[in-house]
Design a protein around this motif. Structure first.
Motif, mmCIF file in Angstrom:
data_model
loop_
_atom_site.group_PDB
_atom_site.id
_atom_site.type_symbol
_atom_site.label_atom_id
_atom_site.label_comp_id
_atom_site.label_asym_id
_atom_site.label_seq_id
_atom_site.Cartn_x
_atom_site.Cartn_y
_atom_site.Cartn_z
ATOM 1 N N LEU A 8 -2.274 2.337 10.620
ATOM 2 C CA LEU A 8 -1.938 1.467 9.491
ATOM 3 C C LEU A 8 -1.949 -0.001 9.909
ATOM 4 N N ALA A 9 -1.435 -0.307 11.081
ATOM 5 C CA ALA A 9 -1.434 -1.690 11.566
ATOM 6 C C ALA A 9 -2.870 -2.206 11.736
ATOM 7 N N THR A 10 -3.733 -1.382 12.301
ATOM 8 C CA THR A 10 -5.143 -1.754 12.464
ATOM 9 C C THR A 10 -5.802 -1.922 11.103
ATOM 10 N N PHE A 11 -5.536 -1.004 10.198
ATOM 11 C CA PHE A 11 -6.081 -1.034 8.841
ATOM 12 C C PHE A 11 -5.681 -2.342 8.140
ATOM 13 N N ARG A 12 -4.409 -2.704 8.241
ATOM 14 C CA ARG A 12 -3.926 -3.937 7.599
ATOM 15 C C ARG A 12 -4.594 -5.173 8.197
ATOM 16 N N LYS A 13 -4.757 -5.191 9.503
ATOM 17 C CA LYS A 13 -5.383 -6.335 10.170
ATOM 18 C C LYS A 13 -6.825 -6.513 9.695
ATOM 19 N N VAL A 14 -7.573 -5.413 9.645
ATOM 20 C CA VAL A 14 -8.962 -5.469 9.202
ATOM 21 C C VAL A 14 -9.038 -5.834 7.717
ATOM 22 N N SER A 15 -8.101 -5.337 6.932
ATOM 23 C CA SER A 15 -8.095 -5.589 5.488
ATOM 24 C C SER A 15 -7.985 -7.071 5.169
ATOM 25 N N LYS A 16 -7.278 -7.823 5.983
ATOM 26 C CA LYS A 16 -7.134 -9.263 5.755
ATOM 27 C C LYS A 16 -8.490 -9.961 5.783
ATOM 28 N N GLY A 17 -9.404 -9.446 6.607
ATOM 29 C CA GLY A 17 -10.723 -10.056 6.729
ATOM 30 C C GLY A 17 -11.639 -9.798 5.545
ATOM 31 N N ILE A 18 -11.306 -8.815 4.715
ATOM 32 C CA ILE A 18 -12.141 -8.509 3.544
ATOM 33 C C ILE A 18 -11.354 -8.641 2.239
ATOM 34 N N ALA A 19 -10.249 -9.364 2.312
ATOM 35 C CA ALA A 19 -9.418 -9.563 1.117
ATOM 36 C C ALA A 19 -10.248 -10.186 -0.006
ATOM 37 N N GLY A 20 -10.064 -9.667 -1.208
ATOM 38 C CA GLY A 20 -10.781 -10.171 -2.373
ATOM 39 C C GLY A 20 -12.161 -9.563 -2.557
ATOM 40 N N LYS A 21 -12.631 -8.810 -1.595
ATOM 41 C CA LYS A 21 -13.955 -8.194 -1.677
ATOM 42 C C LYS A 21 -13.877 -6.704 -1.948
ATOM 43 N N MET A 22 -12.767 -6.098 -1.536
ATOM 44 C CA MET A 22 -12.574 -4.660 -1.688
ATOM 45 C C MET A 22 -11.091 -4.390 -1.908
ATOM 46 N N ILE A 23 -10.796 -3.319 -2.593
ATOM 47 C CA ILE A 23 -9.426 -2.842 -2.679
ATOM 48 C C ILE A 23 -9.256 -1.818 -1.569
ATOM 49 N N ARG A 24 -8.230 -1.965 -0.778
ATOM 50 C CA ARG A 24 -7.994 -1.084 0.342
ATOM 51 C C ARG A 24 -6.818 -0.164 0.051
ATOM 52 N N VAL A 25 -6.954 1.086 0.437
ATOM 53 C CA VAL A 25 -5.906 2.079 0.229
ATOM 54 C C VAL A 25 -5.730 2.867 1.514
ATOM 55 N N PHE A 26 -4.507 3.035 1.925
ATOM 56 C CA PHE A 26 -4.184 3.857 3.088
ATOM 57 C C PHE A 26 -3.450 5.086 2.577
ATOM 58 N N VAL A 27 -3.953 6.268 2.887
ATOM 59 C CA VAL A 27 -3.341 7.513 2.433
ATOM 60 C C VAL A 27 -2.875 8.299 3.650
ATOM 61 N N ASP A 28 -1.603 8.629 3.679
ATOM 62 C CA ASP A 28 -1.022 9.405 4.769
ATOM 63 C C ASP A 28 -1.377 10.878 4.557
ATOM 64 N N THR A 29 -2.220 11.418 5.425
ATOM 65 C CA THR A 29 -2.671 12.808 5.271
ATOM 66 C C THR A 29 -1.571 13.809 5.578
ATOM 67 N N ASN A 30 -0.493 13.355 6.183
ATOM 68 C CA ASN A 30 0.605 14.267 6.524
ATOM 69 C C ASN A 30 1.558 14.529 5.369
ATOM 70 N N LYS A 31 1.452 13.760 4.291
ATOM 71 C CA LYS A 31 2.349 13.943 3.152
ATOM 72 C C LYS A 31 1.728 14.927 2.163
ATOM 73 N N ALA A 32 2.468 15.975 1.856
ATOM 74 C CA ALA A 32 1.973 17.023 0.950
ATOM 75 C C ALA A 32 1.633 16.462 -0.420
ATOM 76 N N ASP A 33 2.360 15.452 -0.862
ATOM 77 C CA ASP A 33 2.115 14.865 -2.186
ATOM 78 C C ASP A 33 0.739 14.200 -2.298
ATOM 79 N N ASN A 34 0.080 13.955 -1.192
ATOM 80 C CA ASN A 34 -1.211 13.271 -1.206
ATOM 81 C C ASN A 34 -2.399 14.230 -1.268
ATOM 82 N N GLY A 35 -2.139 15.508 -1.447
ATOM 83 C CA GLY A 35 -3.208 16.503 -1.456
ATOM 84 C C GLY A 35 -4.293 16.241 -2.477
#
Length: 143
Positions: A8-35
Motif C-alpha cells: 500500500l505504501a508503494t502503491f500510494r507513492k506511485v499514485s502521486k506521480g499519476i494523480a489526475g490521470k487515473m483513479i487508483r484503487v487498492f483492494v485488500d485480497t485478505n478481506k472476505a468482503d472484497n470477494g
C-alpha cells in the motif's frame, strides 16, 4: 498485514506521480468482503498481491502487467505504459491447446481468437460453444 502495508505504501507513492490521470484503487485480497470486487477485476485471492488497470467504457477493458513484483519501478512503468498506449488488453483465456489446429474444426480461445477469426485470407465461421450447455453439446456430433 505487514506485507499489505508495504504494498500500500508503494502503491500510494506511485499514485502521486499519476494523480489526475487515473483513479487508483487498492483492494485488500485478505478481506472476505472484497470477494465481489476481486471477481470483477478477474483476481483470485490465491493470486496474492497483483496490479490491474481497468478501463470502464462501453465495455470493460482489463490490463495486467508482465511482472509479479509490485515494486515502485514496476508499478510506475505499468501506469506510464498504459497512459502512453503501450499495453495490450488482458484476456482471461485458457492456454492455446497444442492440437487446436489439428482437425477441420479449430479450437479458439482468447489468445488465438483475433488471429484466426479475423484472418482476411480465410472464410471463417465461429460457433460460440459452452461445454456446460446442453444445446451446445447437441451440436458437437454435427461438426
Amino acid at each position: 498485514t505487514e506485507s499489505n502495508k508495504a504494498v500500500l505504501a508503494t502503491f500510494r507513492k506511485v499514485s502521486k506521480g499519476i494523480a489526475g490521470k487515473m483513479i487508483r484503487v487498492f483492494v485488500d485480497t485478505n478481506k472476505a468482503d472484497n470477494g465481489r470486487i476481486l471477481e470483477f477485476f478477474g483476481i483470485k485471492k490465491e493470486m496474492g498481491d497483483v496490479a490491474r488497470i481497468i478501463l470502464l467504457g462501453e465495455g470493460v477493458d482489463k490490463y495486467a502487467p508482465d511482472f509479479t513484483e509490485l515494486s515502485e519501478e514496476n508499478l510506475a512503468k505499468f501506469g506510464s505504459d498504459y497512459l502512453s498506449g503501450a499495453l495490450k488488453k488482458h484476456l482471461n483465456s485458457e492456454e492455446i491447446p497444442e492440437d487446436w489446429d489439428s482437425k477441420p474444426v479449430k479450437v479458439l480461445v482468447g489468445k488465438n481468437f483475433n488471429d484466426v477469426a479475423y484472418n482476411a485470407e480465410k472464410d471463417v465461421l465461429v460457433e460460440f460453444y459452452a461445454p456446460w450447455c446442453g444445446h451446445c453439446k447437441q451440436l458437437v456430433p454435427i461438426y
